[in-house]
Design a protein around this motif. Structure first.
Motif, PDB file in Angstrom:
ATOM      1  N   PRO A  99       0.575  -1.110   0.062  1.00  0.00           N
ATOM      2  CA  PRO A  99      -0.374   0.209  -0.134  1.00  0.00           C
ATOM      3  C   PRO A  99       0.427   2.097   0.260  1.00  0.00           C
ATOM      4  CG  PRO A  99       0.039  -0.967   2.401  1.00  0.00           C
ATOM      5  CD  PRO A  99       0.965  -1.595   1.245  1.00  0.00           C
ATOM      6  N   THR A 100       2.478   1.283   0.331  1.00  0.00           N
ATOM      7  CA  THR A 100       3.301   2.270   0.052  1.00  0.00           C
ATOM      8  C   THR A 100       3.626   2.238  -1.377  1.00  0.00           C
ATOM      9  OG1 THR A 100       3.548   1.497   2.224  1.00  0.00           O
ATOM     10  CG2 THR A 100       5.018   3.193   1.979  1.00  0.00           C
ATOM     11  N   VAL A 101       3.066   3.073  -1.937  1.00  0.00           N
ATOM     12  CA  VAL A 101       2.804   3.306  -3.568  1.00  0.00           C
ATOM     13  C   VAL A 101       3.830   4.693  -3.719  1.00  0.00           C
ATOM     14  CG1 VAL A 101       2.398   3.286  -5.392  1.00  0.00           C
ATOM     15  CG2 VAL A 101       1.389   1.346  -4.263  1.00  0.00           C
ATOM     16  N   THR A 163      -5.980  10.798  -3.646  1.00  0.00           N
ATOM     17  CA  THR A 163      -5.821   9.714  -4.029  1.00  0.00           C
ATOM     18  C   THR A 163      -4.441   8.680  -3.387  1.00  0.00           C
ATOM     19  OG1 THR A 163      -4.383  10.665  -5.359  1.00  0.00           O
ATOM     20  CG2 THR A 163      -6.112  10.244  -6.361  1.00  0.00           C
ATOM     21  N   SER A 164      -4.654   7.386  -3.493  1.00  0.00           N
ATOM     22  CA  SER A 164      -3.882   6.000  -3.279  1.00  0.00           C
ATOM     23  C   SER A 164      -3.754   5.356  -4.101  1.00  0.00           C
ATOM     24  CB  SER A 164      -4.236   6.226  -1.347  1.00  0.00           C
ATOM     25  OG  SER A 164      -3.162   5.298  -0.887  1.00  0.00           O
ATOM     26  N   ALA A 165      -2.386   4.766  -4.203  1.00  0.00           N
ATOM     27  CA  ALA A 165      -2.711   3.468  -5.000  1.00  0.00           C
ATOM     28  C   ALA A 165      -2.310   2.258  -4.046  1.00  0.00           C
ATOM     29  CB  ALA A 165      -1.433   4.054  -6.145  1.00  0.00           C
ATOM     30  N   GLY A 206      -4.130  -1.138  -7.601  1.00  0.00           N
ATOM     31  CA  GLY A 206      -5.283  -0.219  -8.005  1.00  0.00           C
ATOM     32  C   GLY A 206      -5.278   0.543  -7.482  1.00  0.00           C
ATOM     33  N   GLU A 207      -6.483   1.602  -7.553  1.00  0.00           N
ATOM     34  CA  GLU A 207      -6.938   2.959  -7.199  1.00  0.00           C
ATOM     35  C   GLU A 207      -7.546   3.649  -6.855  1.00  0.00           C
ATOM     36  OE1 GLU A 207      -3.695   5.624 -10.057  1.00  0.00           O
ATOM     37  OE2 GLU A 207      -5.104   4.441 -10.853  1.00  0.00           O
TER      38      GLU A 207
END
Ligand SMILES: [Ca+2]
Ligand SMILES: [Ca+2]
Ligand SMILES: [Ca+2]
Length: 318
Positions: A99-101, A163-165, A206-207
């Motif tokens: 989860p740390t993109v 946003t998060s990826a 996934g975003e």
């Protein structure tokens, strides 16, 4: 099968056409045939038969099945992926979610990785299997496709449009590496397992995008005194206007606007209105209810962002 004079005839075991080619373990046999006439009539001779066993290729692909960033708010969210065993033999795959993109506005917490056990494409709590560490799929047949869910929690404090990826990684359990890497005797029927063009590794992203709606409530009053002016005196009618402005994105659920009738005033029966349309004072089919004792309440239900609703009512100064 046609075998002409001095022709080569191949005898191959039939096997299904796979993304990864002929099924691992398939025996491919080849015998050459020569036909000729030595003057005493036609003759045919066969060569010895050469047998080749097809080794196992290790290949995997992953794709996101989400049509775009998942619209989310603080709390639980689900990202959906599809894993395909692109190899030509049975293989299991270990999954890891990151989860740390780089570029994330915030990082989610990964709660679990789950398999779509009932094959409906939707995560069903208590039905779809949660993988325990190390998160490894069952052994998948060649060409088998699996829907995988990454269950995440969006932290509190995120703001609208952030946003998060999350990257999901898959790796063949037998091994991965540079294409062509050989794992001796690790394939079907004791054959070799050989890393294919995918390196037996796959990653898909996934975003998520935060859609948080906020309500701003504003109240104003206009006075009309009995003398045609705007003084606050006994008998003055005070019209209160309450605006509920929903900003951001997404939807506010179960929005109810309430207000008490101020001491020293009396509710003017029949004056409650929503967006300029009268509401009855009684608790009935419309959105409003009003009385001098209980004040006013207007049930706006679910309100989409970028919407403003306006409630008005009158009181008379005692
Ligand atoms: Ca295998
Ligand atoms: Ca399901
Ligand atoms: Ca009513």
């Amino acid at each position: 099968m046609f075998c002409g004079a001095v022709a080569l005839c191949a005898f191959a075991v039939s096997a299904p056409a796979l993304a990864g080619g002929v099924t691992a373990g398939t025996l491919i046999e080849n015998t050459a045939v020569a036909s000729y006439d030595d003057g005493a009539g036609p003759r045919t001779i066969n060569s010895n038969t050469v047998t080749v066993r097809v080794d196992e290729l290790l290949d995997v692909t992953l794709t996101s099945l989400d049509p775009g960033p998942i619209n989310t708010r603080p709390g639980d969210a689900v990202l959906t992926f599809e894993l395909t065993n692109q190899g030509n033999g049975p293989e299991a795959f270990t999954l890891l979610a990151n989860p740390t993109v780089a570029g994330n506005d915030f990082d989610v917490t990964v709660r679990a990785i789950a398999i779509d056990s009932n094959g409906n494409g939707i995560y069903d709590e208590g039905i779809d299997e949660i993988l325990t560490a190390p998160q490894t799929t069952a052994v998948l047949a060649a060409d088998a496709v699996l829907t995988v869910f990454v269950l995440v929690t969006v932290p509190d404090g995120v703001t609208d449009t952030q946003t998060s990826a999350v990257d999901l990684n898959a790796e063949a359990v037998t091994g991965s590496g540079t294409p062509g890497t050989v794992f001796a005797a690790a394939g079907v029927d004791g054959g070799d397992a050989i890393v294919g063009t995918t390196s037996a590794l796959a990653t898909a992203r996934g975003e998520l995008v935060v859609g948080v709606a906020n309500v701003a409530l504003a109240k104003s009053v206009v006075l009309r005194d009995p003398f045609g002016g705007a003084s606050a005196v006994p008998g003055t009618i005070a019209t209160f206007t309450i605006t509920a402005q929903v900003s951001g994105s997404g939807t506010i659920n179960d929005l109810i606007v309430t207000d008490a009738i101020p001491d020293g005033t009396t509710y003017a029966a029949g004056t409650l209105a929503l967006d300029g349309t009268a509401l009855s004072d009684a608790a009935d089919g419309d959105a409003g209810v009003a009385s001098d004792a209980a004040g006013i309440a207007v049930d706006l239900g679910d309100v989409a962002a970028q919407t403003t609703r306006t409630v008005t009512f009158d009181v008379t100064i005692d």
